[in-house]
Design a protein around this motif. Structure first.
Motif, PDB file in Angstrom:
ATOM      1  N   SER A   1       0.679  -1.254  -0.230  1.00  9.10           N
ATOM      2  CA  SER A   1       0.388   0.369  -0.315  1.00  9.10           C
ATOM      3  C   SER A   1       1.166   1.260   0.008  1.00  9.10           C
ATOM      4  O   SER A   1       0.699   2.617  -0.509  1.00  9.10           O
ATOM      5  CB  SER A   1      -1.188  -0.145   0.443  1.00  9.10           C
ATOM      6  OG  SER A   1       0.140   0.089   2.626  1.00  9.10           O
ATOM      7  N   SER A   2       2.275   1.468   0.512  1.00  2.04           N
ATOM      8  CA  SER A   2       3.321   2.297   0.298  1.00  2.04           C
ATOM      9  C   SER A   2       3.843   1.445   0.938  1.00  2.04           C
ATOM     10  O   SER A   2       4.487   0.983   1.840  1.00  2.04           O
ATOM     11  CB  SER A   2       2.370   2.948   1.720  1.00  2.04           C
ATOM     12  OG  SER A   2       2.189   2.642   2.769  1.00  2.04           O
ATOM     13  N   GLY A   3       5.251   3.009   1.256  1.00  2.00           N
ATOM     14  CA  GLY A   3       6.800   2.229   1.881  1.00  2.00           C
ATOM     15  C   GLY A   3       7.474   1.587   0.757  1.00  2.00           C
ATOM     16  O   GLY A   3       7.190   2.084  -0.489  1.00  2.00           O
ATOM     17  N   LEU A   4       8.387   0.518   1.209  1.00  2.00           N
ATOM     18  CA  LEU A   4       9.181  -0.386   0.554  1.00  2.00           C
ATOM     19  C   LEU A   4       8.402  -1.054  -0.009  1.00  2.00           C
ATOM     20  O   LEU A   4       9.213  -1.207  -1.427  1.00  2.00           O
ATOM     21  CB  LEU A   4       9.842  -1.088   2.008  1.00  2.00           C
ATOM     22  CG  LEU A   4      10.832  -0.259   3.140  1.00  2.00           C
ATOM     23  CD1 LEU A   4      11.467  -1.165   3.939  1.00  2.00           C
ATOM     24  CD2 LEU A   4      11.608   0.923   2.327  1.00  2.00           C
ATOM     25  N   GLY A   5       7.425  -1.963   0.325  1.00  4.33           N
ATOM     26  CA  GLY A   5       6.293  -3.027  -0.071  1.00  4.33           C
ATOM     27  C   GLY A   5       6.257  -2.348  -1.921  1.00  4.33           C
ATOM     28  O   GLY A   5       6.616  -2.833  -2.886  1.00  4.33           O
ATOM     29  N   ARG A   6       5.141  -1.038  -1.795  1.00  9.61           N
ATOM     30  CA  ARG A   6       5.086  -0.720  -2.667  1.00  9.61           C
ATOM     31  C   ARG A   6       6.589  -0.027  -4.029  1.00  9.61           C
ATOM     32  O   ARG A   6       5.953  -0.932  -5.378  1.00  9.61           O
ATOM     33  CB  ARG A   6       3.950   1.034  -2.604  1.00  9.61           C
ATOM     34  CG  ARG A   6       3.460   1.183  -3.584  1.00  9.61           C
ATOM     35  CD  ARG A   6       2.713   2.230  -3.412  1.00  9.61           C
ATOM     36  NE  ARG A   6       2.050   2.919  -4.317  1.00  9.61           N
ATOM     37  CZ  ARG A   6       0.568   2.660  -4.586  1.00  9.61           C
ATOM     38  NH1 ARG A   6      -0.138   1.717  -3.216  1.00  9.61           N
ATOM     39  NH2 ARG A   6       0.197   2.920  -5.275  1.00  9.61           N
ATOM     40  N   ALA A   7       7.719   0.195  -3.073  1.00 10.10           N
ATOM     41  CA  ALA A   7       8.415   0.374  -3.808  1.00 10.10           C
ATOM     42  C   ALA A   7       8.981  -0.711  -4.327  1.00 10.10           C
ATOM     43  O   ALA A   7       9.630  -0.757  -6.334  1.00 10.10           O
ATOM     44  CB  ALA A   7      10.427   1.587  -3.040  1.00 10.10           C
TER      45      ALA A   7
END
Length: 281
Positions: A11-17
């Motif tokens: 949804s955001s942050g490291l995973g999204r990147a």
């Protein structure tokens, strides 16, 4: 070579990147979040490459469904990135049993379950890569983050055993240890329900430091973290099990390693090669 990724916590942050970087590289990615609506932008940006999957990591049925959906849509899974997580701020005395269980379900049990579900696929195809996103808190402790640190230490221990178990099948394991990155971790950090004023001095500064992480330009960029993860996965050379990511991660962990060596030396001097001597008298 096109890879098929399952990345949690997008949804955001490291995973999204990481999901964005993998899709940009031409790979296919199954992305997860607790609410599917949080994944719509990724799907629009990478049509045909990104498969959204709603996943509550603490729900065993949803974990099975996420893996099944990824396999049905992509034909298999080459890379699992266990990134989804949450933080709970509270000292050992402040964190209750239910809060502790919930934290460990997210940080340890959920990643363990997903890993268990994808391993038969990876063993059958003769290759795969499990990337467990840990933290500086996987090798050093911070006041007020007792339950979070416990979960990350356990995740790293599981990963070390896993790496030895699956190496004969061509499956690799990497523990990514990010330093401080500009994410929503601080803003979403929950607090134990029963805080005790007696610990305010010991933990207050630490808690204040976590708030506002997302907007701090001095912290690392999630995109840089993602680039490192993709490089590790693509590497044909042997890579370390544990990989700090970010200059601050190396700086903090160097201090932690030195402290550990000093503690070991002090313990060796105290105990020596045998048991402690009996007390005098």
């Amino acid at each position: 070579m096109e890879r098929r990724w399952l990345v949690t916590g997008c949804s955001s942050g490291l995973g999204r990147a990481v999901a964005t970087a993998a899709a940009r590289a031409g790979d296919r990615v199954a992305v997860t979040a607790r609410k599917a609506a949080a994944l719509e932008e990724l799907v629009r940006a990478w049509p045909g490459r990104v498969t959204p999957v709603e996943l509550e990591l603490r729900d065993a049925d949803q974990c099975e469904r996420a893996v099944r959906t990824a396999v049905e849509r992509m034909g298999g899974i080459d890379v699992l990135v266990n990134n989804a997580g949450s933080g709970l701020f509270g000292t050992v005395e402040e964190v209750g049993d239910a809060e502790l269980r919930d934290q460990l379900e997210t940080l340890l049990v959920g990643p363990w379950r997903l890993t268990r579900l994808v391993l038969p696929l990876m063993r059958a195809q003769g290759h795969g890569h499990v990337v467990n996103v840990s933290s500086l808190g996987g090798r050093m402790a911070f006041p007020g983050l007792a339950s979070y640190v416990a979960g990350k230490y356990a995740l790293e221990g599981m990963s070390q055993a896993l790496a030895a178990e699956v190496a004969p099948f061509g499956v690799r394991v990497t523990v990514a240890e990010p330093g401080v990155f500009a994410t929503r971790y601080g803003a979403s950090l929950a607090e134990a329900a029963h805080r005790l004023p007696v610990y305010a001095e010991a933990t207050g500064e630490m808690l204040d430091g976590f708030r506002g992480m997302e907007d701090n330009q001095e912290y690392g960029r999630p995109e840089d973290f993602a680039d490192t993860v993709l490089a590790l996965v693509a590497s044909e050379a042997a890579t370390p099990l544990r990989v700090p990511i970010g200059e601050d991660a190396f700086a903090y962990l160097e201090v932690a390693e030195e402290a550990a060596r000093e503690e070991f030396a002090a313990a060796r001097a105290l105990v020596g090669p045998g048991p402690l001597p009996p007390p005098a008298g």
